[in-house]
Design a protein around this motif. Structure first.
Motif, mmCIF file in Angstrom:
data_model
loop_
_atom_site.group_PDB
_atom_site.id
_atom_site.type_symbol
_atom_site.label_atom_id
_atom_site.label_comp_id
_atom_site.label_asym_id
_atom_site.label_seq_id
_atom_site.Cartn_x
_atom_site.Cartn_y
_atom_site.Cartn_z
ATOM 1 N N ALA A 15 1.185 -1.292 -0.029
ATOM 2 C CA ALA A 15 0.128 0.129 -0.160
ATOM 3 C C ALA A 15 0.895 1.504 -0.194
ATOM 4 O O ALA A 15 0.782 1.926 -0.045
ATOM 5 C CB ALA A 15 -0.671 -0.267 1.026
ATOM 6 N N ALA A 16 1.750 1.732 -0.382
ATOM 7 C CA ALA A 16 2.987 2.228 0.080
ATOM 8 C C ALA A 16 2.579 3.194 -1.707
ATOM 9 O O ALA A 16 1.989 2.499 -2.197
ATOM 10 C CB ALA A 16 4.748 1.713 -0.186
ATOM 11 N N ASP A 17 2.926 4.460 -0.568
ATOM 12 C CA ASP A 17 2.709 5.307 -2.725
ATOM 13 C C ASP A 17 4.018 5.230 -3.543
ATOM 14 O O ASP A 17 4.687 4.661 -3.155
ATOM 15 C CB ASP A 17 2.419 7.154 -1.529
ATOM 16 C CG ASP A 17 4.435 7.303 -1.348
ATOM 17 O OD1 ASP A 17 5.263 6.345 -1.753
ATOM 18 O OD2 ASP A 17 3.990 8.821 -0.785
ATOM 19 N N SER A 18 3.771 5.805 -5.040
ATOM 20 C CA SER A 18 4.945 5.952 -6.006
ATOM 21 C C SER A 18 6.117 5.768 -5.008
ATOM 22 O O SER A 18 7.276 5.497 -5.879
ATOM 23 C CB SER A 18 4.227 6.584 -6.727
ATOM 24 O OG SER A 18 4.573 8.306 -5.949
ATOM 25 N N GLU A 19 6.307 7.068 -3.692
ATOM 26 C CA GLU A 19 8.078 6.950 -3.217
ATOM 27 C C GLU A 19 8.182 5.963 -2.603
ATOM 28 O O GLU A 19 9.372 5.231 -1.883
ATOM 29 C CB GLU A 19 8.478 7.923 -3.111
ATOM 30 C CG GLU A 19 7.733 9.711 -3.823
ATOM 31 C CD GLU A 19 8.658 10.969 -3.194
ATOM 32 O OE1 GLU A 19 8.251 10.761 -2.178
ATOM 33 O OE2 GLU A 19 8.178 11.828 -4.343
ATOM 34 N N GLY A 20 7.824 4.257 -2.295
ATOM 35 C CA GLY A 20 7.565 3.691 -1.165
ATOM 36 C C GLY A 20 7.107 4.410 0.092
ATOM 37 O O GLY A 20 7.429 2.841 0.648
ATOM 38 N N LEU A 21 6.366 5.423 0.485
ATOM 39 C CA LEU A 21 6.659 5.897 1.669
ATOM 40 C C LEU A 21 5.384 4.683 2.620
ATOM 41 O O LEU A 21 4.112 4.909 2.019
ATOM 42 C CB LEU A 21 6.458 6.944 2.312
ATOM 43 C CG LEU A 21 5.416 7.606 3.283
ATOM 44 C CD1 LEU A 21 7.330 7.165 4.677
ATOM 45 C CD2 LEU A 21 5.179 9.136 3.999
ATOM 46 N N VAL A 22 5.541 4.482 3.623
ATOM 47 C CA VAL A 22 4.423 3.234 4.293
ATOM 48 C C VAL A 22 3.711 4.046 5.144
ATOM 49 O O VAL A 22 2.292 3.818 5.336
ATOM 50 C CB VAL A 22 5.308 2.230 4.148
ATOM 51 C CG1 VAL A 22 3.885 0.999 5.182
ATOM 52 C CG2 VAL A 22 5.360 1.075 3.328
ATOM 53 N N ALA A 23 4.325 5.034 6.330
ATOM 54 C CA ALA A 23 3.885 4.499 6.977
ATOM 55 C C ALA A 23 4.515 6.094 7.272
ATOM 56 O O ALA A 23 5.940 6.249 7.580
ATOM 57 C CB ALA A 23 3.075 4.170 7.836
ATOM 58 N N VAL A 24 3.768 6.803 8.683
ATOM 59 C CA VAL A 24 4.628 8.080 9.497
ATOM 60 C C VAL A 24 3.902 7.642 11.046
ATOM 61 O O VAL A 24 3.162 7.926 11.155
ATOM 62 C CB VAL A 24 3.555 8.762 8.876
ATOM 63 C CG1 VAL A 24 5.070 10.400 9.820
ATOM 64 C CG2 VAL A 24 4.425 9.172 7.358
ATOM 65 N N GLY A 25 4.853 7.809 12.522
ATOM 66 C CA GLY A 25 4.632 7.581 13.260
ATOM 67 C C GLY A 25 5.160 6.786 14.400
ATOM 68 O O GLY A 25 6.044 6.141 13.770
ATOM 69 N N GLY A 26 4.884 6.357 14.947
ATOM 70 C CA GLY A 26 5.469 5.600 15.623
ATOM 71 C C GLY A 26 6.643 5.500 16.608
ATOM 72 O O GLY A 26 6.695 6.779 16.857
ATOM 73 N N ASP A 27 7.783 4.867 16.499
ATOM 74 C CA ASP A 27 8.889 4.837 17.503
ATOM 75 C C ASP A 27 9.622 3.961 17.123
ATOM 76 O O ASP A 27 9.801 3.316 15.967
ATOM 77 C CB ASP A 27 9.027 4.251 18.675
ATOM 78 C CG ASP A 27 8.122 3.593 18.831
ATOM 79 O OD1 ASP A 27 8.439 1.869 18.432
ATOM 80 O OD2 ASP A 27 7.686 3.372 20.687
ATOM 81 N N LEU A 28 10.968 4.001 17.383
ATOM 82 C CA LEU A 28 12.402 3.066 16.862
ATOM 83 C C LEU A 28 12.639 2.207 18.127
ATOM 84 O O LEU A 28 13.634 1.201 18.343
ATOM 85 C CB LEU A 28 13.562 4.175 16.687
ATOM 86 C CG LEU A 28 13.680 4.609 15.585
ATOM 87 C CD1 LEU A 28 14.846 5.738 15.308
ATOM 88 C CD2 LEU A 28 13.316 4.286 14.465
#
Length: 216
Positions: A15-28
């Motif tokens: 479901a990533a966008d055309s540049e490959g971004l899947v999600a934002v947020g959370g933690d490491l």
């Protein structure tokens, strides 16, 4: 694109966008990082945390590493002493330093702390090249089963990063790993035999590799 909260989950990387971004947020945190790698996703920034799964995906086939004539001469000279997991944080710090053609990197203090914690837990590993007693280059990444995600490499001596990658590949082959991920191809990884494969194929291979019984 999904906005992540405290819950430990990721959307389907397809479901990533055309540049490959899947999600934002959370933690490491270690659990989230390990789930990300198992899902074919990796982080790229820390403020905010962004999660990516590019299509196509860069890999290096473990039986397809290309040794050029010049690299072969360097390897035969044996000038570098090779170690594993002896200077993990120093390797990360080397990868974070500016270099010719690279004024900054994505390896922020948050990444340094997160992956050092993964290393302490036995999930992240480094391979070091030493010259005259000094750290001359290295590479680090994350291992899950028979899967290794190469994160970054650096050199302070000519060809030290290429030598590090060569010895990493040899080590992974000896340990019967199945997949070496390099995320996106660079000029150097392409010269060394890196290829790009469709994300769908990458996810199939990742699922099999992550279940393999391998020890780094």
């Amino acid at each position: 694109m999904m906005l992540l909260d405290h819950r430990l989950r990721f959307p389907d990387p397809r479901a990533a966008d055309s540049e490959g971004l899947v999600a934002v947020g959370g933690d490491l945190s270690p659990p989230r990082l390990l789930l990300a790698y198992r899902s074919g996703i990796f982080p790229w920034t820390a403020n905010p945390v962004t999660w990516w799964s590019p299509d196509p995906r860069g890999i290096l086939e473990l039986d397809g590493f290309h040794v050029s004539r010049s690299l072969g001469r360097v390897l035969r000279r044996g000038a570098f002493r090779i170690t594993r997991d002896q200077a993990f944080r120093s390797v990360m710090e080397g990868c974070a330093m500016p270099a010719p053609g690279r004024r900054s990197t994505w390896i922020t203090p948050e990444f340094l702390e997160a992956y050092t914690q993964l290393h302490r837990l036995g999930h992240a590993h480094s391979l070091e090249c030493w010259l005259d007693g000094q750290l001359a280059g290295g590479i680090y990444g994350v291992a899950i089963g028979g899967f290794f995600a190469g994160e970054s490499m650096f050199h302070r001596a000519t060809d030290a990063s290429k030598v590090a990658l060569f010895h990493l590949v040899e080590h992974l082959r000896a340990r019967r790993f199945l997949l070496l991920d390099v995320q996106m191809l660079t000029r150097v990884t392409a010269q060394l035999g890196g290829i790009a494969i469709p994300r769908a194929r990458y996810l199939e291979r990742l699922a099999a590799a992550a279940e393999a019984s391998c020890i780094f």
